[in-house]
Design a protein around this motif. Structure first.
Motif, short mmCIF file in Angstrom:
data_model
loop_
_atom_site.label_atom_id
_atom_site.label_comp_id
_atom_site.label_asym_id
_atom_site.label_seq_id
_atom_site.Cartn_x
_atom_site.Cartn_y
_atom_site.Cartn_z
N GLY A 58 32.62 35.22 -48.25
CA GLY A 58 32.24 36.48 -47.64
C GLY A 58 32.87 36.66 -46.27
O GLY A 58 33.07 35.68 -45.53
N LEU A 59 33.21 37.89 -45.94
CA LEU A 59 33.69 38.22 -44.61
C LEU A 59 32.52 38.73 -43.78
O LEU A 59 31.54 39.25 -44.32
CB LEU A 59 34.78 39.29 -44.67
CG LEU A 59 36.13 38.89 -45.27
CD1 LEU A 59 36.08 38.88 -46.80
CD2 LEU A 59 37.24 39.85 -44.80
N LEU A 60 32.62 38.59 -42.46
CA LEU A 60 31.54 39.02 -41.59
C LEU A 60 31.66 40.52 -41.31
O LEU A 60 32.66 40.98 -40.75
CB LEU A 60 31.57 38.26 -40.27
CG LEU A 60 30.43 38.58 -39.30
CD1 LEU A 60 29.08 38.18 -39.92
CD2 LEU A 60 30.63 37.87 -37.97
N GLU B 230 26.40 42.17 -38.74
CA GLU B 230 25.29 42.56 -39.60
C GLU B 230 24.62 41.30 -40.12
O GLU B 230 25.20 40.56 -40.92
CB GLU B 230 25.80 43.42 -40.76
CG GLU B 230 26.38 44.75 -40.32
CD GLU B 230 26.79 45.61 -41.49
OE1 GLU B 230 26.48 45.26 -42.64
OE2 GLU B 230 27.44 46.65 -41.25
N ARG B 231 23.40 41.07 -39.71
CA ARG B 231 22.72 39.81 -40.02
C ARG B 231 22.12 39.77 -41.42
O ARG B 231 21.64 38.74 -41.86
CB ARG B 231 21.65 39.53 -38.96
CG ARG B 231 22.24 39.37 -37.57
CD ARG B 231 21.22 39.04 -36.52
NE ARG B 231 21.84 38.93 -35.20
CZ ARG B 231 22.42 37.82 -34.74
NH1 ARG B 231 22.43 36.73 -35.48
NH2 ARG B 231 22.99 37.80 -33.55
N PRO C 10 26.35 31.01 -37.63
CA PRO C 10 27.21 29.94 -37.09
C PRO C 10 28.58 30.48 -36.70
O PRO C 10 29.00 31.56 -37.14
CB PRO C 10 27.32 28.96 -38.27
CG PRO C 10 26.12 29.25 -39.12
CD PRO C 10 25.89 30.73 -38.99
N ILE C 11 29.30 29.73 -35.88
CA ILE C 11 30.62 30.19 -35.42
C ILE C 11 31.72 29.81 -36.40
O ILE C 11 32.82 30.37 -36.33
CB ILE C 11 30.94 29.63 -34.02
CG1 ILE C 11 30.96 28.08 -34.05
CG2 ILE C 11 29.93 30.13 -32.99
CD1 ILE C 11 31.42 27.46 -32.75
N MET D 258 30.42 31.67 -46.43
CA MET D 258 30.48 32.79 -45.48
C MET D 258 31.40 32.38 -44.34
O MET D 258 31.21 31.32 -43.73
CB MET D 258 29.08 33.09 -44.94
CG MET D 258 29.03 34.22 -43.93
SD MET D 258 29.41 35.81 -44.69
CE MET D 258 29.89 36.76 -43.25
N ASP D 259 32.40 33.19 -44.04
CA ASP D 259 33.34 32.89 -42.96
C ASP D 259 33.19 33.93 -41.85
O ASP D 259 33.73 35.04 -41.95
CB ASP D 259 34.78 32.89 -43.48
CG ASP D 259 35.76 32.36 -42.44
OD1 ASP D 259 35.38 32.28 -41.26
OD2 ASP D 259 36.91 32.05 -42.81
N PRO D 260 32.46 33.61 -40.79
CA PRO D 260 32.24 34.57 -39.71
C PRO D 260 33.47 34.83 -38.86
O PRO D 260 33.46 35.73 -38.00
CB PRO D 260 31.12 33.92 -38.89
CG PRO D 260 31.31 32.45 -39.12
CD PRO D 260 31.78 32.33 -40.54
N THR D 261 34.55 34.06 -39.07
CA THR D 261 35.79 34.30 -38.32
C THR D 261 36.68 35.33 -39.00
O THR D 261 37.62 35.83 -38.39
CB THR D 261 36.58 32.99 -38.13
OG1 THR D 261 37.12 32.56 -39.39
CG2 THR D 261 35.70 31.88 -37.57
#
Length: 248
Positions: A109-111, A120-121, A144-145, A197-200
């Protein structure tokens, strides 16, 4: 990585051009669009974009159109992304790094972030439970980062292996809108793949692409949540969650 993009449009004339432009800036040229019966100028704009596309006369739901878009692609991976989004710089590169880092990945997933950059949390999470129904608005979700394993990610922007998508027969088209992403991720996990999930890897979510009234969205969301629990849980849990939702 050989990545194709699948987009479902519905009254998306304000967004689709910028969305496609952002994809091409990141080197994604194989783009398939399925329109779900738009009555505005969406189709006219799609025709000028040079993408693969199909047009439906009626709206049969997100899952139905998303499955059609995926079938138009012959790529190793499919990036599903909403038309009211803008893919941010280096997002594809970050996805490639995460795909190599984690073993047995089925979906990444993209952030999703708003126009001010706030994440979006509710765009990822653990497998839904009765306890989560009670606490989801009370306990803030920390992001997370670095990339991490989770149970589901939003259908607004995620990358999936095409063979995995085909293995689980794509989206369940009985979900008209909402929760089809949670359902897909669950079925992918049941096949032994992980959800990351990749928040970057970021996407700006402008919001409003569906052009549906808020009351209609709420009704569709509740119906799909009910369908999910009925599909995956016992009749007792299904009945309890229906009761809990009436209290909210």
């Amino acid at each position: 990585m050989n990545i194709g993009v699948a987009i479902v449009t519905f009254h998306s004339e304000r967004y689709i051009e910028e969305c496609v432009a952002s994809l091409r800036r990141e080197g994604l040229s194989q783009i398939a669009i399925v329109d779900s019966g738009s009555a505005d100028a969406t189709v006219e704009k799609i025709e000028k974009l040079g993408c693969i596309y199909e047009v439906s006369n009626t709206n049969k739901g997100f899952g139905y159109s998303a499955n059609k878009a995926a079938r138009l692609l012959n790529t190793e991976y499919v990036l599903f992304i909403n038309p009211d989004t803008i893919l941010q710089e280096a997002a594809v590169e970050r996805l490639q790094m995460s795909m190599q880092k984690f073993q047995g990945v089925g979906i990444i997933g993209l952030l999703l972030c708003d126009i001010n950059g706030a994440p979006e949390r509710m765009a990822f999470g653990d497998e839904p439970t009765l306890l989560q129904l009670l606490l989801r608005h009370l306990v803030p979700k920390k992001i997370p980062i670095a990339a991490f394993v989770t149970d589901w990610v939003s259908g607004g922007a995620f990358l999936i292996q095409k063979k995995v998508f085909d293995e689980v027969n794509g989206f369940d088209e009985d979900f008209f809108m909402y929760w089809e992403d949670v359902d897909l991720c669950r079925r992918v996990r049941e096949k032994g793949y992980s959800i990351v999930m990749d928040p970057t890897a970021k996407v700006t979510h402008v919001r409003g692409g569906s052009n549906l009234h808020s009351g209609t969205k709420t009704k569709l969301y509740r119906e799909s949540a009910d369908r999910y629990f009925k599909k995956h849980y016992s009749s007792t849990i299904w009945r309890i969650q229906r009761f809990l939702r009436k209290l909210q």
